[in-house]
Design an enzyme around this catalytic site. Structure first.
Site, short mmCIF file in Angstrom:
data_model
loop_
_atom_site.label_atom_id
_atom_site.label_comp_id
_atom_site.label_asym_id
_atom_site.label_seq_id
_atom_site.Cartn_x
_atom_site.Cartn_y
_atom_site.Cartn_z
N GLU A 312 0.83 -1.20 0.00
CA GLU A 312 0.00 0.00 0.00
C GLU A 312 0.87 1.25 0.00
O GLU A 312 1.94 1.28 0.60
CB GLU A 312 -0.89 0.00 1.25
CG GLU A 312 -1.75 1.24 1.40
CD GLU A 312 -2.39 1.36 2.77
OE1 GLU A 312 -3.35 2.15 2.91
OE2 GLU A 312 -1.94 0.67 3.72
N LYS A 381 -10.06 1.81 -2.55
CA LYS A 381 -10.41 1.41 -1.19
C LYS A 381 -11.79 1.91 -0.82
O LYS A 381 -12.11 3.09 -0.97
CB LYS A 381 -9.36 1.94 -0.20
CG LYS A 381 -9.55 1.43 1.22
CD LYS A 381 -8.43 1.94 2.12
CE LYS A 381 -8.58 1.40 3.53
NZ LYS A 381 -7.52 1.93 4.44
N CYS A 438 -5.21 -2.30 3.52
CA CYS A 438 -5.01 -2.00 4.94
C CYS A 438 -6.08 -2.66 5.79
O CYS A 438 -6.30 -3.85 5.69
CB CYS A 438 -4.96 -0.48 5.14
SG CYS A 438 -4.38 0.02 6.78
#
Length: 567
Positions: A312, A381, A438
């Site tokens: 990420e 995301k 994440c």
């Protein structure tokens, strides 16, 4: 001691005249505690329970924690029902939760010290303020448990109903934060985690509370059956979970997907001023050097793998708008090779419209890049981190006026991807990918989109998790994060491929076994084959939290039935 024993007998204690042992003496003291002493015991008990979470995994600590919780509610319940006792149990639950979350989440403070000149003042908000808010859920759980409280074993079911229900709410209310959910006391161990394939994390939470709270009756049962029965049942349940896990996990390694050879890069770049756009040349160069590093005679670099994976936020700049950097990366990728990388992405604008601060919309994304820098599929995301990647809408203006901004330095913060239109990531040469970035990987049941895109397979072949835990240093935080992501593999019956900037990077098979990994806080390269997904769907993948809901209802009915028998 006669009067106190008689007073406590309403909780299911043995008659006052009976001789008591050390455990019963401790239970009596806890039951009869009052005021700040009672709250201090609750805080200590909650903190003890945090030791059952990864990376420690000390399940007996949860036994102590929840047994004390039962005795504390027993003490608050003396005097019968009423708002006063419900409020007292809520206060106990809040204190217990504050101890639990403070001991389990103290490492969040490390993120405030990365840019200490800007965020150190807010450290108490993360280390103390967040646990204080999260403890409201355990307060609600204890209060609900008190409403159906009874004597004997029935109160164990009452606590499981209240506390497991509160944990489910914690994972869903206000975007949810299911970190260190109590079920991770079972979900951190290979054999006991296998039951997650049936009931998921929240089902494990219900089981963990039932098992860990049952020994409270050893000190409070009025008869031998009342004393030993619940504990024996709990031991049998724990053995049953382990036996099921041992049966489910095969002795042989899972087969691998033919023709797929993965290379995960863990650059271990610190989150400081070195990770800035001024150092783009050095950062891109480091990624390329690690990517082409020879590890063995048959893995001499990019030429000997099929898919290259970077973590990420791999770049401190917009790679899609940097032709020079994109060209360097594309030139390093031979024909047929694919790079999967985390990166900030800006929404494309109509032809001729110039990108400005006002019209820029940023996403925390996963990009796929082929030979020559050819762009492929992307994923944005969906579940952003409040205060980390954006400021909550109603508070945005006020917080910015006070000088507060999100941790990630993006103008206006990131924008969430479209959950309703979320697509499986399609990467040439790989099975369909369930992409997460994440802490999206900590949400059970949220790995797959609500409905597959038209023409897409109903079930992907792997879970991909790109993350950057460098904010939290060498603390329990990254280890807890990995343990929770690992449990998603068991729930969904799919392998997990996890690439983290500073670790833990790993390939995990569909049974939760770690096939290969890189330790926390190291720079390295990880080569691995891709395990296959399990055939069909797990019970949890098919029915979600349905089995948990049935278990919750069963606990409620058991508590009410026990309460009725005592009337």
């Amino acid at each position: 001691m006669t009067a106190p024993l008689g007073r406590a007998s309403g909780a299911g204690m043995r008659p006052a005249a009976a001789r008591i042992g050390p455990l019963e003496a401790v239970a009596h003291r806890i039951i009869l505690s009052q005021g700040w002493v009672r709250l201090a015991i609750a805080v200590a008990a909650g903190a003890c329970g945090a030791l059952a979470m990864p990376p420690y995994g000390l399940f007996p600590a949860l036994v102590v924690s929840l047994s004390v919780a039962v005795w504390l509610i027993d003490g608050a319940a003396v005097g019968g029902a009423g708002r006063r006792t419900v409020r007292a149990c809520a206060a106990i639950g809040w204190a217990w939760g504050f101890g639990y979350f403070t001991a389990g989440l103290w490492w969040l403070g490390a993120a405030f010290l990365v840019e200490a000149d800007q965020f150190a003042w807010a450290l108490p908000l993360g280390v103390v303020g967040l646990p204080a808010v999260l403890a409201l859920f355990s307060a609600a759980g204890f209060a609900v448990a008190r409403l159906v409280w009874t004597r004997g074993a029935g109160r164990i079911a009452a606590l499981a109903f209240g506390l497991a229900g509160a944990e489910w709410l914690r994972g869903h209310v206000l975007t949810g934060f299911p970190w260190n959910t109590l079920g991770m006391a079972l979900g951190g161990h290979l054999w006991t985690m296998q039951t997650a394939s049936l009931v998921g994390l929240y089902g494990l939470t219900l089981l963990a509370v039932l098992i860990a709270a049952a020994p409270a009756t050893l000190a409070t049962g009025a008869t031998p059956r009342d004393r030993f029965g619940p504990t024996l049942a709990a031991v049998a349940a724990l053995v049953g979970l382990a036996a099921y896990g041992a049966w489910r996990v095969p002795a042989a390694p899972d087969p691998t997907v033919a023709g797929v050879r993965l290379r995960l890069i863990q650059p271990n770049i610190p989150q400081d001023d070195k990770f800035g756009s001024a150092n783009r040349e050095r950062i891109v160069g480091k990624y390329l050097e690690l990517s082409d590093r020879a590890l063995s005679p048959d893995r001499t670099g990019i030429a000997d793998i099929t898919h290259l994976i970077w973590p990420e936020s791999a770049f401190p700049f917009l790679i899609q708008r940097d032709p020079e950097a994109l060209g360097r990366i594309g030139a390093a990728l031979p024909e047929g090779k694919q790079l999967i990388t985390g990166a900030a992405r800006v929404r494309e604008l109509p032809n001729g419209e110039r990108l400005t601060r006002e019209n820029a919309v940023f996403f925390n994304a996963i990009l796929t890049i082929g030979a020559g820098g050819q762009s492929g599929d992307t994923y944005d995301k969906v579940h952003l981190v409040p205060f980390g990647e954006y400021l909550p809408g109603p508070l945005d203006g006020l917080l910015r006026a006070l000088g507060l901004r999100q941790f990630i330095s993006v103008p206006g913060g990131f924008t969430a991807g479209d959950r309703a239109g979320q697509r499986i990531l399609n990467v040439p040469g790989l099975p369909p990918v369930a992409a997460t970035i994440c802490y999206e990987a900590i949400f059970p049941g949220a790995i797959l989109p609500p409905a597959p895109a038209e023409g897409a397979p109903a079930v992907p072949g792997l879970i991909l998790n790109l993350t950057n835990d460098a904010w939290f240093g060498d603390t329990p935080g990254p280890r807890q994060h990995f343990a929770q992501a690992r449990l998603r593999a068991v729930e969904e019956g799919m392998p997990l491929v996890r690439d983290a900037n500073s670790g833990i990077s790993a390939v995990v098979d569909a049974h939760g076994r770690v096939v290969a990994s890189l330790p926390l806080g190291t720079e390295g390269v990880l080569d691995a084959d891709l395990p296959v997904r399990l055939p069909g769907r797990t019970l949890y993948a098919a029915y979600g939290d349905g089995p948990f809901a049935l278990g919750l209802i069963a606990c409620l009915l058991a508590a009410l039935a026990a309460r009725r028998r005592r009337v």
